[in-house]
Design a protein around this motif. Structure first.
Motif, PDB file in Angstrom:
ATOM      1  N   GLY A  74     -21.944 -40.373   7.251  1.00 14.85           N
ATOM      2  CA  GLY A  74     -22.367 -40.533   5.849  1.00 14.85           C
ATOM      3  C   GLY A  74     -21.430 -39.472   5.048  1.00 14.85           C
ATOM      4  N   LYS A  75     -20.806 -38.402   5.824  1.00 12.84           N
ATOM      5  CA  LYS A  75     -20.190 -37.657   5.166  1.00 12.84           C
ATOM      6  C   LYS A  75     -18.553 -38.260   4.790  1.00 12.84           C
ATOM      7  CE  LYS A  75     -21.564 -33.233   6.886  1.00 12.84           C
ATOM      8  NZ  LYS A  75     -21.377 -31.988   8.021  1.00 12.84           N
ATOM      9  N   HIS A  76     -18.157 -39.126   5.594  1.00 12.46           N
ATOM     10  CA  HIS A  76     -17.089 -39.878   5.719  1.00 12.46           C
ATOM     11  C   HIS A  76     -16.946 -41.042   4.438  1.00 12.46           C
ATOM     12  CE1 HIS A  76     -14.483 -38.786   9.031  1.00 12.46           C
ATOM     13  NE2 HIS A  76     -15.608 -39.128   9.621  1.00 12.46           N
ATOM     14  N   VAL A  77     -18.275 -41.444   4.185  1.00  7.72           N
ATOM     15  CA  VAL A  77     -18.627 -42.454   3.133  1.00  7.72           C
ATOM     16  C   VAL A  77     -18.674 -41.841   1.693  1.00  7.72           C
ATOM     17  CG1 VAL A  77     -20.350 -44.126   2.154  1.00  7.72           C
ATOM     18  CG2 VAL A  77     -19.766 -43.978   4.627  1.00  7.72           C
ATOM     19  N   LEU A  78     -19.404 -40.599   1.909  1.00 11.23           N
ATOM     20  CA  LEU A  78     -19.375 -39.915   0.459  1.00 11.23           C
ATOM     21  C   LEU A  78     -18.249 -39.355  -0.119  1.00 11.23           C
ATOM     22  CD1 LEU A  78     -22.786 -38.176   1.304  1.00 11.23           C
ATOM     23  CD2 LEU A  78     -22.660 -39.813  -0.234  1.00 11.23           C
ATOM     24  N   SER A  79     -17.327 -38.794   0.893  1.00 13.28           N
ATOM     25  CA  SER A  79     -15.944 -38.241   0.256  1.00 13.28           C
ATOM     26  C   SER A  79     -14.969 -39.360   0.191  1.00 13.28           C
ATOM     27  CB  SER A  79     -15.647 -37.414   1.539  1.00 13.28           C
ATOM     28  OG  SER A  79     -15.290 -38.075   2.842  1.00 13.28           O
ATOM     29  N   GLY A  80     -15.238 -40.751   0.663  1.00 12.28           N
ATOM     30  CA  GLY A  80     -14.299 -41.672   0.473  1.00 12.28           C
ATOM     31  C   GLY A  80     -13.406 -41.817   1.567  1.00 12.28           C
ATOM     32  N   GLU A  81     -13.581 -41.153   2.601  1.00 14.21           N
ATOM     33  CA  GLU A  81     -12.489 -41.179   3.495  1.00 14.21           C
ATOM     34  C   GLU A  81     -12.773 -42.324   4.500  1.00 14.21           C
ATOM     35  OE1 GLU A  81     -12.692 -37.624   6.107  1.00 14.21           O
ATOM     36  OE2 GLU A  81     -13.415 -36.552   4.755  1.00 14.21           O
ATOM     37  N   LYS A  82     -11.643 -42.671   5.234  1.00 11.15           N
ATOM     38  CA  LYS A  82     -11.966 -44.288   6.038  1.00 11.15           C
ATOM     39  C   LYS A  82     -13.029 -43.826   7.213  1.00 11.15           C
ATOM     40  CE  LYS A  82      -9.297 -47.072   8.890  1.00 11.15           C
ATOM     41  NZ  LYS A  82      -8.112 -47.462   9.939  1.00 11.15           N
ATOM     42  N   THR A  83     -13.782 -44.699   7.246  1.00 10.79           N
ATOM     43  CA  THR A  83     -14.771 -44.859   8.182  1.00 10.79           C
ATOM     44  C   THR A  83     -14.410 -45.487   9.551  1.00 10.79           C
ATOM     45  OG1 THR A  83     -15.737 -46.670   7.667  1.00 10.79           O
ATOM     46  CG2 THR A  83     -16.677 -44.706   6.655  1.00 10.79           C
ATOM     47  N   PRO A  84     -14.777 -44.891  10.751  1.00 12.62           N
ATOM     48  CA  PRO A  84     -14.170 -45.546  11.884  1.00 12.62           C
ATOM     49  C   PRO A  84     -14.914 -47.072  12.073  1.00 12.62           C
ATOM     50  CG  PRO A  84     -16.019 -43.776  12.424  1.00 12.62           C
ATOM     51  CD  PRO A  84     -15.825 -43.872  10.811  1.00 12.62           C
ATOM     52  N   GLU A  85     -13.932 -47.863  12.735  1.00 14.79           N
ATOM     53  CA  GLU A  85     -14.238 -49.389  12.712  1.00 14.79           C
ATOM     54  C   GLU A  85     -15.342 -49.437  13.973  1.00 14.79           C
ATOM     55  OE1 GLU A  85     -10.965 -52.023  13.211  1.00 14.79           O
ATOM     56  OE2 GLU A  85      -9.838 -50.999  11.782  1.00 14.79           O
ATOM     57  N   VAL A  86     -15.534 -48.522  14.900  1.00 19.93           N
ATOM     58  CA  VAL A  86     -16.473 -48.641  16.045  1.00 19.93           C
ATOM     59  C   VAL A  86     -17.280 -47.361  16.003  1.00 19.93           C
ATOM     60  CG1 VAL A  86     -16.767 -49.224  18.285  1.00 19.93           C
ATOM     61  CG2 VAL A  86     -15.225 -50.279  17.039  1.00 19.93           C
TER      62      VAL A  86
END
Length: 131
Positions: A74-86
């Motif tokens: 959720g933090k990755h998504v909110l900050s616009g960072e790349k999310t892990p593929e798996v």
């Protein structure tokens, strides 16, 4: 438990006539008491599931993703960072069922969900956090 019983071969009646298997199919309901063996009565907590068809069987996997992994995602998504593929999760249980048993399970789940809707609506009306 409800099960349709029939034999795929020809069925002979008491008078010697041959009947088709479809004519001999009838529904039978029988109560089933499940008894725990070893630790099978312990509930398995799952927050993710996957259904995989196989040849004549369907495999249902129940897994668990740790809360900290969900929060980090959720933090990755909110900050616009790349999310892990798996995302790694723990397989808690794998069930193999026939297609017929899966259909019966789907019917039971749908009945349970339908019976829970009035209770959810009642909770939403009385709990200001759910509004």
């Amino acid at each position: 438990m409800s099960e349709a019983l029939h034999n795929d071969s020809q069925i002979h009646s008491s008078n010697g006539a041959v009947n088709s298997p479809q004519a001999a199919t009838k529904a039978v309901e029988v109560g089933v008491r499940l008894r725990a063996i070893d630790h099978s009565d312990r509930a398995i907590v799952s927050n993710i599931s996957a259904v995989q068809p196989g040849s004549g069987m369907v495999f249902i996997d129940f897994g668990f993703i740790e809360q900290h992994a969900i929060a980090a995602l959720g933090k990755h998504v909110l900050s616009g960072e790349k999310t892990p593929e798996v995302l790694d999760a723990r397989l808690e249980c794998r069930i193999a069922m026939s297609v017929e048993n899966l259909a019966q399970l789907a019917q039971q789940l749908n009945q349970t969900l339908a019976s829970m809707k009035p209770r959810q609506a009642e909770l939403a009306a009385t709990d200001p956090l759910l509004q």
